[in-house]
Design an enzyme around this catalytic site. Structure first.
Site, PDB file in Angstrom:
ATOM      1  N   ASP A  32       0.882  -2.954  -2.145  1.00 12.79           N
ATOM      2  CA  ASP A  32       1.226  -3.515  -3.291  1.00 12.79           C
ATOM      3  C   ASP A  32       0.507  -2.799  -4.434  1.00 12.79           C
ATOM      4  O   ASP A  32      -0.397  -2.286  -3.803  1.00 12.79           O
ATOM      5  CB  ASP A  32       0.986  -5.272  -3.308  1.00 12.79           C
ATOM      6  N   ASP A  34      -0.095  -4.704  -8.212  1.00 13.45           N
ATOM      7  CA  ASP A  34      -0.975  -5.377  -9.376  1.00 13.45           C
ATOM      8  C   ASP A  34      -1.642  -6.305  -8.205  1.00 13.45           C
ATOM      9  O   ASP A  34      -1.348  -6.913  -7.117  1.00 13.45           O
ATOM     10  CB  ASP A  34       0.090  -6.340  -9.898  1.00 13.45           C
TER      11      ASP A  34
END
EC number: 3.1.3.75
Length: 268
Positions: A32, A34
């Site tokens: 991922d 963020d």
């Protein structure tokens, strides 16, 4: 994977002379972005480029759960109206710090790049991810990046779109990471690349959805204390054994690097 002319009824003329096809990577590593690769939510970070580094209340009140992408489209339109340009956004993205230990993990992966295929699945946007990873010097690590399309229109406004549509009831309307990961694995299998293990490094609720499809051979690395971590703990309480992957929480990505290093040692 077949090498040279094996399997077509002909002797392999190149055996023993270093001409065999390179072996496909053994492991798929999914990140991922963020609050995983970077230590902030990049959508919130870009508000630093807005006048007064804040959004007006009438914009913030338009947020609806599950429709964050649409909300960000309104935020970016407002910022465009305020004269915020590409260079302003670029500067913010380039200066978002990586999460603790992430440079260590990326350097480890660079040294072992032949063993890992690395992809990124993020509900941020392509422009921001590219700016950050290129500034940090790690963009080339990733074979593929899946994120919401973004560009600058004729007015110079930063525009954002949804990644796709889907039928998952647990994910935001614009992106289901489970769908992306499942389709990617199927595509790579068609290309005769199948992975011994899948590793998933994330933090959010939308990372829990794809990690719940991992098998007992795979490893989920949820950031400690974040939604993905809490959701794996809750599932284990409610349905022991239902979450099949090994769960390795992390505070520093150096812990992920150490786990992978130990795994490679055992394989030797």
């Amino acid at each position: 994977m077949k090498r040279c002319c094996e399997g077509v009824g002909l002797p392999c003329l190149f055996k023993g002379v270093g001409m065999a096809s390179p072996r496909p990577p053994k492991y798929l590593l999914v990140f991922d972005f963020d609050e995983t690769i970077i230590n902030e939510n990049s959508d919130e970070s870009i508000v630093r480029a807005a006048p007064g580094q804040a959004l007006p209340e009438h914009i913030r009140q338009t947020f609806r759960e599950g429709f964050y992408n649409e909300y960000m489209q309104r935020v970016l339109a407002y910022m465009g109206d305020q004269g915020v340009k590409m260079g302003d956004f670029k500067t913010v993205y380039e200066n978002i710090p990586l999460s603790p230990g992430m440079p260590d993990l990326f350097q480890f992966l660079s040294k072992n790049h032949e063993l890992f295929e690395i992809i990124l699945i993020s509900d941020a946007n392509m422009f921001g991810i590219e700016c950050n990873l290129k500034a940090a010097g790690f963009y080339s690590l990733f074979r593929k990046i899946f994120s919401n399309p973004s560009s600058f229109d004729k007015r110079g406004y930063f525009t954002l779109g949804p990644y796709h549509s889907h039928k998952c009831l647990d994910c935001p309307a614009n992106m289901c990471k489970r769908k992306i990961l499942t389709e990617y694995l199927a595509e790579r299998a068609q290309e005769e690349v199948e992975f011994e293990r899948v590793f998933y490094v994330g933090d959010g609720a939308n990372d829990f959805c794809p990690s719940a499809t991992l098998t007992s051979a795979d490893v989920a690395f949820p950031r400690k204390g974040y939604p993905m971590h809490r959701m794996t703990q809750e599932m284990e309480k409610k349905q022991p054994g239902a979450f099949q992957a090994t769960v390795v929480p992390w505070e520093s990505a150096s812990e992920v690097a150490r786990y992978l290093q130990e795994l490679l040692k055992k394989k030797c």
